[in-house]
Write an enzyme that holds these catalytic residues in place. Structure first.
Site, PDB file in Angstrom:
ATOM      1  N   ASN A  62       0.843  -1.202   0.000  1.00 51.96           N
ATOM      2  CA  ASN A  62       0.000   0.000   0.000  1.00 51.96           C
ATOM      3  C   ASN A  62       0.876   1.249   0.000  1.00 51.96           C
ATOM      4  OD1 ASN A  62       0.591  -0.852   2.684  1.00 51.96           O
ATOM      5  ND2 ASN A  62      -1.146   0.262   3.524  1.00 51.96           N
ATOM      6  N   GLU A  64       0.442   5.152   0.703  1.00 49.87           N
ATOM      7  CA  GLU A  64      -0.457   6.191   1.229  1.00 49.87           C
ATOM      8  C   GLU A  64       0.005   7.582   0.819  1.00 49.87           C
ATOM      9  OE1 GLU A  64      -0.988   5.302   5.424  1.00 49.87           O
ATOM     10  OE2 GLU A  64      -2.189   3.532   4.923  1.00 49.87           O
ATOM     11  N   CYS A  73      -4.208   0.756  -2.474  1.00 57.30           N
ATOM     12  CA  CYS A  73      -4.031  -0.516  -1.763  1.00 57.30           C
ATOM     13  C   CYS A  73      -2.945  -1.369  -2.417  1.00 57.30           C
ATOM     14  CB  CYS A  73      -5.315  -1.320  -1.791  1.00 57.30           C
ATOM     15  SG  CYS A  73      -6.683  -0.596  -0.899  1.00 57.30           S
ATOM     16  N   GLU A  75      -2.964  -4.531  -3.187  1.00 56.95           N
ATOM     17  CA  GLU A  75      -3.435  -5.441  -4.248  1.00 56.95           C
ATOM     18  C   GLU A  75      -3.428  -4.738  -5.596  1.00 56.95           C
ATOM     19  OE1 GLU A  75      -4.811  -4.813  -1.289  1.00 56.95           O
ATOM     20  OE2 GLU A  75      -6.288  -6.318  -0.748  1.00 56.95           O
ATOM     21  N   CYS A 112     -10.511  -4.796  -0.003  1.00 53.04           N
ATOM     22  CA  CYS A 112     -11.590  -3.807  -0.111  1.00 53.04           C
ATOM     23  C   CYS A 112     -12.361  -4.024  -1.421  1.00 53.04           C
ATOM     24  CB  CYS A 112     -11.035  -2.388  -0.028  1.00 53.04           C
ATOM     25  SG  CYS A 112     -10.290  -1.813  -1.560  1.00 53.04           S
ATOM     26  N   CYS A 115     -10.497  -3.194  -4.715  1.00 48.05           N
ATOM     27  CA  CYS A 115      -9.493  -4.206  -5.092  1.00 48.05           C
ATOM     28  C   CYS A 115     -10.175  -5.454  -5.642  1.00 48.05           C
ATOM     29  CB  CYS A 115      -8.610  -4.549  -3.896  1.00 48.05           C
ATOM     30  SG  CYS A 115      -7.451  -3.214  -3.512  1.00 48.05           S
TER      31      CYS A 115
HETATM   32  N1  THU Z   1      -5.359  -1.545   2.400  1.00 47.36           N
HETATM   33  C1  THU Z   1      -4.791  -2.337   1.456  1.00 47.36           C
HETATM   34  O1  THU Z   1      -3.682  -2.066   0.969  1.00 47.36           O
HETATM   35  N2  THU Z   1      -5.475  -3.436   1.068  1.00 47.36           N
HETATM   36  C2  THU Z   1      -6.659  -3.829   1.587  1.00 47.36           C
HETATM   37  O2  THU Z   1      -7.204  -4.838   1.140  1.00 47.36           O
HETATM   38  C3  THU Z   1      -7.301  -3.080   2.661  1.00 47.36           C
HETATM   39  C4  THU Z   1      -6.652  -1.784   3.001  1.00 47.36           C
HETATM   40  C5  THU Z   1      -4.612  -0.365   2.838  1.00 47.36           C
HETATM   41  C6  THU Z   1      -5.190   0.966   2.433  1.00 47.36           C
HETATM   42  C7  THU Z   1      -4.606   1.863   3.504  1.00 47.36           C
HETATM   43  O3  THU Z   1      -3.289   2.242   3.100  1.00 47.36           O
HETATM   44  C8  THU Z   1      -4.492   0.980   4.726  1.00 47.36           C
HETATM   45  O4  THU Z   1      -4.549  -0.351   4.256  1.00 47.36           O
HETATM   46  C9  THU Z   1      -5.563   1.203   5.759  1.00 47.36           C
HETATM   47  O5  THU Z   1      -6.826   1.119   5.191  1.00 47.36           O
END
Ligand code: THU
Length: 161
Positions: A62, A64, A73, A75, A112, A115
């Site tokens: 991920n 940010e 994310c 994925e 999520c 994704c």
């Molecule tokens: N996140 C992912 O990378 N994948 C997921 O399936 C769920 C959430 C990340 C997004 C954000 O950077 C952090 O997790 C918190 O939501």
């Protein structure tokens, strides 16, 4: 009105040793990837590992951003990178896990909705099922394909006139 029941199936494993060595490798790649996450805001480090039909494994984490919605994310980072580098090669599997508070999560991470939609698109694009491994400290949930993870999904067919 008619009621439509949608039943979906997942397989839960209590330990890695119940899986094949190829599956274990992919899962371990997702676990190793969390170290490369950029998650200064949530501190929730996610790692994804994508297995291609040619045997290549691509990882993603991920990413940010101070402007929160601009992040992405793990994925989607992994899948978009895989699909941009290997546009002709099908994706066979994806493993995803998360590390927070100095440990891997206790329960497998459900991707999520966005994704899931991207995994479905990749599955449809290459006409190849993508096996999904949701990984935690010990337990692993395995889902046979993306459409099982997102049973009601939007795909290219809805765009047809
Ligand atoms: N996140 C992912 O990378 N994948 C997921 O399936 C769920 C959430 C990340 C997004 C954000 O950077 C952090 O997790 C918190 O939501």
């Amino acid at each position: 009105m008619k009621k439509v029941e949608i039943i979906t199936t997942a397989y839960e494993y209590d330990s890695l040793i119940e899986l094949s060595s190829e599956e274990q490798l992919l899962i371990n790649e997702s676990k190793n990837a969390v170290k490369k996450a950029y998650a200064p805001y949530s501190k929730f480090k996610v790692g994804a590992a994508v297995l291609l039909e040619n045997g290549v494994i691509i990882t993603g984490t991920n990413q940010e951003n101070a402007a929160y919605p601009s992040g992405l994310c793990a994925e989607r980072v992994a899948l978009f990178y895989a699909n941009s580098q290997y546009p002709e090669v099908a994706v066979k599997a994806i493993a995803v896990t998360a590390f927070t508070n100095n440990k891997f999560i206790e329960n497998p991470l459900p991707p999520c909705g966005a994704c899931r939609q991207v995994i479905v698109e990749t599955e449809t694009r290459f006409k190849t099922p993508i096996k999904i491994y949701l990984v935690s400290k010990e337990k692993i949930t395995v889902i046979e394909d993306a459409k099982t993870l997102l049973p009601i999904n939007f795909d290219e067919h809805y765009l047809e006139p």
